[in-house]
Design a protein around this motif. Sequence first.
Motif, PDB file in Angstrom:
ATOM      1  N   GLY A  25      21.228  28.915  80.565  1.00  0.00           N
ATOM      2  CA  GLY A  25      21.514  27.949  79.512  1.00  0.00           C
ATOM      3  C   GLY A  25      21.503  26.519  80.022  1.00  0.00           C
ATOM      4  N   VAL A  26      22.107  26.288  81.190  1.00  0.00           N
ATOM      5  CA  VAL A  26      22.115  24.943  81.775  1.00  0.00           C
ATOM      6  C   VAL A  26      20.698  24.516  82.130  1.00  0.00           C
ATOM      7  N   GLY A  28      18.100  25.510  80.645  1.00  0.00           N
ATOM      8  CA  GLY A  28      17.474  25.242  79.349  1.00  0.00           C
ATOM      9  C   GLY A  28      17.762  23.846  78.842  1.00  0.00           C
ATOM     10  N   TYR A  29      18.998  23.380  79.008  1.00  0.00           N
ATOM     11  CA  TYR A  29      19.329  22.020  78.592  1.00  0.00           C
ATOM     12  C   TYR A  29      18.571  20.994  79.430  1.00  0.00           C
ATOM     13  N   THR A  32      15.055  20.901  78.247  1.00  0.00           N
ATOM     14  CA  THR A  32      14.995  20.221  76.951  1.00  0.00           C
ATOM     15  C   THR A  32      14.976  18.713  77.133  1.00  0.00           C
ATOM     16  N   VAL A  47      16.623  21.425  67.690  1.00  0.00           N
ATOM     17  CA  VAL A  47      18.000  21.791  68.043  1.00  0.00           C
ATOM     18  C   VAL A  47      18.699  22.585  66.935  1.00  0.00           C
ATOM     19  N   ALA A  83      27.249  27.827  73.420  1.00  0.00           N
ATOM     20  CA  ALA A  83      26.805  26.846  74.413  1.00  0.00           C
ATOM     21  C   ALA A  83      25.672  27.419  75.280  1.00  0.00           C
ATOM     22  N   ALA A  84      25.819  28.645  75.740  1.00  0.00           N
ATOM     23  CA  ALA A  84      24.793  29.232  76.611  1.00  0.00           C
ATOM     24  C   ALA A  84      23.543  29.620  75.825  1.00  0.00           C
ATOM     25  N   THR A  86      22.349  28.454  72.988  1.00  0.00           N
ATOM     26  CA  THR A  86      21.580  27.307  72.500  1.00  0.00           C
ATOM     27  C   THR A  86      20.657  26.787  73.592  1.00  0.00           C
ATOM     28  N   GLY A  87      21.160  26.689  74.822  1.00  0.00           N
ATOM     29  CA  GLY A  87      20.316  26.259  75.940  1.00  0.00           C
ATOM     30  C   GLY A  87      19.179  27.221  76.198  1.00  0.00           C
ATOM     31  N   LEU A  90      16.605  26.750  73.369  1.00  0.00           N
ATOM     32  CA  LEU A  90      15.839  25.515  73.551  1.00  0.00           C
ATOM     33  C   LEU A  90      14.814  25.664  74.667  1.00  0.00           C
ATOM     34  N   ALA A  91      15.212  26.324  75.757  1.00  0.00           N
ATOM     35  CA  ALA A  91      14.276  26.556  76.859  1.00  0.00           C
ATOM     36  C   ALA A  91      13.119  27.431  76.401  1.00  0.00           C
TER      37      ALA A  91
END
Length: 190
Positions: A25-26, A28-29, A32, A47, A83-84, A86-87, A90-91
């Motif tokens: 997830g991180v 992925g952010y 993004t 998003v 939180a995880a 969504t990342g 997005l990735a």
Amino acid sequence: MLRIISRHMRIIKPKYIAIAAVTIGVIGYLLTIAMAGISLTPWWWIVPGALGAALLTGLSMWPAWRQLTGRAGFTPNFLTHIAAATGIALAAVYGLNFIASPTRQPERVVCTVDRLYRTEHHHTRRLRKGRYIADGPIYYRYHAHVTLPDGQQCRVDINDKRYRRLKRHRSDTIHVTLRPGLLGIRTIHP
């Protein structure tokens, strides 16, 4: 055979799977942030879709986060999942779009240059924890704010040779290559 697979599956604990999901997830952010700068679709279109996917999957997957959060309640586990996830979503969107569409060719467009500028950067050296000092020569990054033929404005990173040529000739146009991605979102390639 099934017994061997199930024996090996018990080795991976849910806590490690959750830690891996947070790490992805991180990443992925970070992806993004990098891809939103060269993508022509505004980030606020992508998003909400990723957040919606995270909300839908969170309703059924929130119990999987109990070992990582150490809480049995719905809210902290659900928020951790959002939180995880969504990342990760997005990735997935930006990563799939970065793959070139095999059916469409890149297009070269003439853009109007609104502004040419350079940003100054310093090489740094770590002195101690949390303290960095400037060390070494100054270097520059060169940018151009351009208006595409459809009226959309964006920033294009250019090299120093191209920057000097545009400054010297006082050119008001620049050629930019737009590449359609696999999902149809166009990206800029200077």
